[in-house]
Write an enzyme that holds these catalytic residues in place. Structure first.
Site, PDB file in Angstrom:
ATOM      1  N   ASP A  22       0.768  -1.106   0.008  1.00 60.48           N
ATOM      2  CA  ASP A  22       0.080  -0.152   0.022  1.00 60.48           C
ATOM      3  C   ASP A  22       0.786   1.234  -0.112  1.00 60.48           C
ATOM      4  O   ASP A  22       0.320   2.134   0.668  1.00 60.48           O
ATOM      5  CB  ASP A  22      -0.947   0.086   1.303  1.00 60.48           C
ATOM      6  CG  ASP A  22      -1.773  -1.337   1.231  1.00 60.48           C
ATOM      7  OD1 ASP A  22      -1.717  -2.088   0.572  1.00 60.48           O
ATOM      8  OD2 ASP A  22      -2.885  -1.302   2.084  1.00 60.48           O
ATOM      9  N   CYS A  65      -4.535  -5.947  -3.449  1.00 61.58           N
ATOM     10  CA  CYS A  65      -3.381  -6.878  -3.216  1.00 61.58           C
ATOM     11  C   CYS A  65      -3.696  -8.124  -3.890  1.00 61.58           C
ATOM     12  O   CYS A  65      -2.476  -8.407  -4.809  1.00 61.58           O
ATOM     13  CB  CYS A  65      -3.611  -6.955  -1.880  1.00 61.58           C
ATOM     14  SG  CYS A  65      -2.386  -8.191  -1.225  1.00 61.58           S
ATOM     15  N   ASP A 238       2.972  -3.441  -3.513  1.00 61.78           N
ATOM     16  CA  ASP A 238       1.787  -4.392  -4.399  1.00 61.78           C
ATOM     17  C   ASP A 238       1.008  -3.341  -5.004  1.00 61.78           C
ATOM     18  O   ASP A 238       0.496  -3.377  -6.385  1.00 61.78           O
ATOM     19  CB  ASP A 238       1.076  -5.474  -3.403  1.00 61.78           C
ATOM     20  CG  ASP A 238       0.674  -4.486  -2.326  1.00 61.78           C
ATOM     21  OD1 ASP A 238       0.550  -3.498  -1.967  1.00 61.78           O
ATOM     22  OD2 ASP A 238       0.028  -5.519  -1.511  1.00 61.78           O
ATOM     23  N   HIS A 239       0.719  -2.015  -4.645  1.00 65.80           N
ATOM     24  CA  HIS A 239      -0.102  -1.322  -5.319  1.00 65.80           C
ATOM     25  C   HIS A 239      -0.313   0.104  -4.531  1.00 65.80           C
ATOM     26  O   HIS A 239       0.619   0.161  -3.699  1.00 65.80           O
ATOM     27  CB  HIS A 239      -1.704  -1.594  -5.407  1.00 65.80           C
ATOM     28  CG  HIS A 239      -2.213  -2.282  -4.029  1.00 65.80           C
ATOM     29  ND1 HIS A 239      -2.496  -1.316  -3.076  1.00 65.80           N
ATOM     30  CD2 HIS A 239      -2.435  -3.668  -3.837  1.00 65.80           C
ATOM     31  CE1 HIS A 239      -2.777  -1.985  -2.170  1.00 65.80           C
ATOM     32  NE2 HIS A 239      -2.688  -3.250  -2.240  1.00 65.80           N
TER      33      HIS A 239
END
Length: 562
Positions: A22, A65, A238-239
């Site tokens: 995140d 995720c 991841d993002h």
């Protein structure tokens, strides 16, 4: 069937992945390359970047995720293999494997500490060890090359929204002089300037600082073990950050990621690249870096080879998608080139910030809804709404446009949608065509309902089961094959526990616990190896053999007696 061991060059690198959740590229080393990065205090990651390669254009395949991680572990687009809906238990096409299996077959010791969340039950074939204690230090032979992954949850969105006392306990290593005061932070323009968002942003930066300390401890262990010079180190997230208009959004803010690689002797220290890469390109890139063959099923493209050479043109475009996320149902697809991001929404009648149970409990989501309600109250008394700016209002609007287009060089915060600007019609058409062509090429499964997908995977709700392997013992060797050609044969010489049957627990039956909701392998107290020349089934002692295929239940054990 024994899988062939890929030919491996001498001096195979160890590989260490350090991942977090995140965040966008809000690291000090990205100052000047990503807006707001200069405010982060990340000395260890800054050093890592100075010793290796910084990617300025790395992007997730999904802004949440599990779909993103499914792409990384398989090297396939989620929309192609069905891992698009957060969370689900997908059954990818035949031949798709978790890429870590290829490293095990090449003789690597492969560990995962310990997050999975790959949208599929993680088979025993994926890792030598998958646990909270998994570490390269546990490999049986100190000369064995390793692929070790450490997943940190320090920066997960949940940590931003803790009570004050709990939050302070989460950041014990951030020095007082490095802490971020809410009144001093600089918010992106799509966030309202309120105390809620200021506190959230300050905490986000402080959590990144704590995560940086954790990264430093792992790198120090590598140094202490004398392995730093022989190990390829990769850091990624991841993002995007766990706030509105980032995580769960198909915007650049939901997909733009930090990616750092250090490889002593192969990658020139202190370099940077603007090459477009998907995070999922890491899968074939690691295989190529180790001199291993990239399997045909992978759609990702290697950007690195065994000499450390970077392919600056592996991708002309990068793609991503947003689909169901919890109880938020949607479908969007996006493509980005070196300058522009194009987004296509298949449900423009739905709000970009529909109700979603988990994030709706978080302070930033609640603040956006509170301010939207305040504007309704203003209208009720005849006043013009003034709590939010027009840009901020788009986050909570009841609908969204069919298409969006942003110039990220001129507009890094995506404030100005150019989709309706005739001056950019050619760019819009080019990117729209590229997106459509990609969807046709990969066979985008987002056009099927989730019920249709599940019926394809598990007709009538029945889980497919991998057939038992056929085992032949002859001339002092053991061979095993499975009628399902996509299956991997695994074996162990650890006997079943006395109270356990020799049939592994049903994947369907194990989904009740939170751990298995994210697909972690069922702990059965036995060490499973892949049947291949690097780890052949022993003929001199009892062993047990299974067949596993990604997305299916494993077979029952077949006992092998010497």
């Amino acid at each position: 069937m024994t899988r062939e061991t890929p030919a491996s060059p001498p001096n195979r690198p160890n590989i260490l992945w350090i991942t977090t959740h995140d965040i966008n590229p809000h690291l000090g080393c990205y100052a000047g390359a990503y807006p707001g990065a200069e405010h982060a205090v990340t000395p260890h990651l800054d050093d890592l970047a100075s010793e290796g390669l910084r990617f300025d254009n790395a992007f997730a395949s999904a802004p949440i995720c599990a779909p993103s991680r499914s792409a990384i572990i398989t090297g396939c687009h989620p929309a192609s293999i069905g891992t698009i809906h957060m969370r689900s238990k997908a059954v990818p096409p035949a031949g798709v494997r978790m890429f870590t299996e290829h490293f095990r077959e090449a003789g690597y010791y492969v560990t995962n500490n310990s997050f999975t969340d790959f949208q599929m039950a993680t088979p025993w074939s994926a890792f030598d060890e998958c646990s909270d204690t998994a570490h390269w230090r546990d490999r049986p032979d100190p000369d064995q090359p390793f692929f070790a992954t450490f997943h940190g949850l320090i920066t997960h969105e949940s940590q931003i929204h803790l009570d004050d006392e709990s939050f302070e306990e989460r950041v014990p290593h951030v020095r007082p002089e490095d802490r971020h005061a809410p009144e001093d932070v600089e918010l992106p323009p799509y966030y309202p300037d309120t105390q809620v968002f200021r506190v959230a942003w300050a905490r986000y930066l402080d959590l990144i600082g704590e995560m940086d300390h954790w990264v430093g401890t792992i790198l120090q262990q590598l140094e202490d073990d004398g392995l730093a010079q022989s190990t390829l180190v990769v850091f990624w997230s991841d993002h995007g950050r766990g706030m509105p208009r980032a995580k769960r959004w198909a915007n650049d803010s939901g997909l733009h990621e930090p990616l750092l690689i250090r490889w002593p002797g192969r990658i020139t220290p202190g370099t940077r690249t603007e090459a477009l890469v998907h995070l999922m390109d890491l899968a074939p890139s690691m295989l190529a870096a180790a001199g291993l063959e990239v399997p045909d099923h992978m759609q990702a493209r290697p950007f690195l080879d065994s000499s450390g050479r970077l392919d600056e043109h592996a991708n002309d475009y990068v793609f991503a998608g947003r689909d169901r996320m919890g109880d938020l149902h949607d479908m969007s697809r996006t493509v980005r080139d070196s300058r522009y991001r194009y987004i296509r929404h298949y449900h423009p009648d739905r709000s970009p910030m529909q109700h979603c149970t988990y994030p709706d409990s978080l302070s930033t989501w609640a603040e956006m809804r509170r301010m939207a309600t305040a504007e309704v109250t203003q209208r009720a008394i005849g006043d013009l709404p003034s709590s939010l700016t027009p840009l901020q209002r788009t986050l909570v609007a009841p609908t969204k446009p069919e298409e969006e287009l942003y110039d990220l060089l001129e507009d890094p915060h995506e404030e100005h949608d150019l989709a309706g600007d005739s001056a950019h019609a050619e760019t819009l058409a080019r990117l729209s065509t590229a997106l459509t062509d990609w969807q046709e090429q990969i066979g985008d499964l987002g056009f099927l309902t989730e019920d249709e997908l599940q019926e394809r995977w598990r007709p009538g709700g029945a889980w497919p089961c991998t057939p038992e392997p056929e085992v032949v013992v002859a001339h002092g060797t053991v061979e095993a094959r499975c009628s399902e050609s996509s299956a991997t044969i695994i074996w162990t010489d650890d006997p079943p526990a006395a109270h356990d049957p020799e049939v592994p627990p049903s994947a369907a039956d194990s989904m009740g616990s939170p751990r298995n909701a994210i697909g972690s392998p069922v702990a059965d107290g036995r060490a499973w190896r892949i049947h291949c020349p690097a780890s052949p089934i022993p003929a001199d002692r009892p062993a047990w053999v299974r067949a596993v295929r990604l997305g299916w239940q494993p077979s029952a054990d077949v006992a092998v007696r010497s």
